[in-house]
Design an enzyme around this catalytic site. Sequence first.
Site, PDB file in Angstrom:
ATOM      1  N   ALA A  82      -3.198 -25.317   9.284  1.00 47.93           N
ATOM      2  CA  ALA A  82      -3.911 -26.568   9.574  1.00 47.93           C
ATOM      3  C   ALA A  82      -5.318 -26.338  10.118  1.00 47.93           C
ATOM      4  O   ALA A  82      -5.985 -27.282  10.528  1.00 47.93           O
ATOM      5  CB  ALA A  82      -3.121 -27.465  10.535  1.00 47.93           C
ATOM      6  N   ASP A 122      25.069  -5.604   6.387  1.00 48.72           N
ATOM      7  CA  ASP A 122      23.680  -5.164   6.285  1.00 48.72           C
ATOM      8  C   ASP A 122      22.720  -6.299   5.919  1.00 48.72           C
ATOM      9  O   ASP A 122      21.524  -6.070   5.725  1.00 48.72           O
ATOM     10  CB  ASP A 122      23.554  -4.030   5.258  1.00 48.72           C
ATOM     11  CG  ASP A 122      23.928  -4.469   3.849  1.00 48.72           C
ATOM     12  OD1 ASP A 122      24.443  -5.603   3.693  1.00 48.72           O
ATOM     13  OD2 ASP A 122      23.697  -3.685   2.908  1.00 48.72           O
ATOM     14  N   GLU A 143      23.165  -8.355   3.208  1.00 47.42           N
ATOM     15  CA  GLU A 143      23.362  -8.749   1.807  1.00 47.42           C
ATOM     16  C   GLU A 143      24.265  -9.973   1.743  1.00 47.42           C
ATOM     17  O   GLU A 143      25.166 -10.145   2.555  1.00 47.42           O
ATOM     18  CB  GLU A 143      23.995  -7.585   1.040  1.00 47.42           C
ATOM     19  CG  GLU A 143      24.227  -7.865  -0.445  1.00 47.42           C
ATOM     20  CD  GLU A 143      24.909  -6.702  -1.146  1.00 47.42           C
ATOM     21  OE1 GLU A 143      25.567  -6.945  -2.178  1.00 47.42           O
ATOM     22  OE2 GLU A 143      24.801  -5.546  -0.655  1.00 47.42           O
ATOM     23  N   LYS A 145     -16.270 -25.029   2.524  1.00 46.96           N
ATOM     24  CA  LYS A 145     -15.927 -24.050   3.554  1.00 46.96           C
ATOM     25  C   LYS A 145     -16.175 -22.639   3.055  1.00 46.96           C
ATOM     26  O   LYS A 145     -16.115 -22.353   1.860  1.00 46.96           O
ATOM     27  CB  LYS A 145     -14.464 -24.192   3.977  1.00 46.96           C
ATOM     28  CG  LYS A 145     -13.450 -23.846   2.892  1.00 46.96           C
ATOM     29  CD  LYS A 145     -12.022 -24.085   3.355  1.00 46.96           C
ATOM     30  CE  LYS A 145     -11.037 -23.785   2.220  1.00 46.96           C
ATOM     31  NZ  LYS A 145      -9.669 -24.106   2.589  1.00 46.96           N
ATOM     32  N   ASP A 201      -1.151 -25.153   5.773  1.00 50.44           N
ATOM     33  CA  ASP A 201      -0.563 -23.914   6.278  1.00 50.44           C
ATOM     34  C   ASP A 201      -0.748 -23.862   7.797  1.00 50.44           C
ATOM     35  O   ASP A 201       0.038 -24.413   8.553  1.00 50.44           O
ATOM     36  CB  ASP A 201      -1.192 -22.709   5.583  1.00 50.44           C
ATOM     37  CG  ASP A 201      -0.409 -21.423   5.827  1.00 50.44           C
ATOM     38  OD1 ASP A 201       0.473 -21.421   6.702  1.00 50.44           O
ATOM     39  OD2 ASP A 201      -0.674 -20.420   5.154  1.00 50.44           O
ATOM     40  N   ASP A 223      -4.859 -32.755   0.194  1.00 54.01           N
ATOM     41  CA  ASP A 223      -4.702 -31.337  -0.144  1.00 54.01           C
ATOM     42  C   ASP A 223      -3.307 -31.112  -0.713  1.00 54.01           C
ATOM     43  O   ASP A 223      -2.445 -31.995  -0.619  1.00 54.01           O
ATOM     44  CB  ASP A 223      -4.928 -30.469   1.091  1.00 54.01           C
ATOM     45  CG  ASP A 223      -5.509 -29.092   0.750  1.00 54.01           C
ATOM     46  OD1 ASP A 223      -5.540 -28.745  -0.449  1.00 54.01           O
ATOM     47  OD2 ASP A 223      -5.933 -28.381   1.672  1.00 54.01           O
TER      48      ASP A 223
END
Length: 312
Positions: A225, A39, A41, A193, A223, A219
């Site tokens: 970009a 399953d 696990e 921004k 993520d 930064d």
Amino acid sequence: MSDQASYLFSTRTSHVLAEKIAQSYGQPLGVINFQYFSDGEFEPVLEQSVRGARVFLIASTFPPADNLLELLLMIDAAKRASAKNITVVIPYYGLARQDRKDKPRAPIGAKLVANLLTAAGATRIMTMDLHADQIQGFFEIPVDHLYASTIFIDYIRSLNLENLTIASPDMGGAKRAKNYAGHLGADVVIAYKERKKANVVEEMFLIGDVTDKNVILIDDMIDTAGTLCKAADILMEKGARSVRAMATHGVLSGKAYENIENSKLLEVIVTDSIPVKEGQSSKIKVLSCADLFSDVMKMVHEHKSISGKFII
């Protein structure tokens, strides 16, 4: 020096970085055997005795949630195997963007993760460039918060750029950009921004002059970009000579690789805190954080000060 033995283990998705850390540390990774169920696990089992020892568990907790669960199970296994100290090394701390309750009925995910790590049995946390410094206060155990500036500063200097300017892609990173600029003797500009929803930038404005400047955007993570690419466009429109981006964590989700490859960014530099897909963009350069973590792990194990590892 510490007479206490130390052992290093890693989750599956952080294995490549952990191998580099272990090599630098001078000790092989311990073996973990996994039992799998149909399953989905899984059960990680430490294959060597860690009784009375310091255990370093190396794991970035980026999505999916299985990465965090695997780490929690490993912490519990080490605790139940009578490890004396369990130091959890988290190069990238997942859910760090959920560091405050910014809307009604929202969770504070970063605090929840801190609670889970502590409840599982962690006795010390070692991480790098948290999205928000106050996350350290979510823990009631020691936190070693490292900074990639110790890696990036040397690289920036090796570029020998004239008219260097450090830029922040948003107001939240202004302090970080100012610290880099102060250390390098460079100017600072800020891109302001406005967002209407996550990962989508509606408008962006530039504060400062970048005419004929070689700009480096700083930064903590990249993520999709979208912000960085939009900032690069504006910087070039305002007369910048070149634009590079530098971020500790290359999350690089969605169309990030495509966005970077098609952007006006000359180069994007990230660490290997999160595995980066090879061959997706010629502009991405990865600098390893393995030596930084291995050095600090040795200092922690030997009860030495780590303050010399903090440049910014």
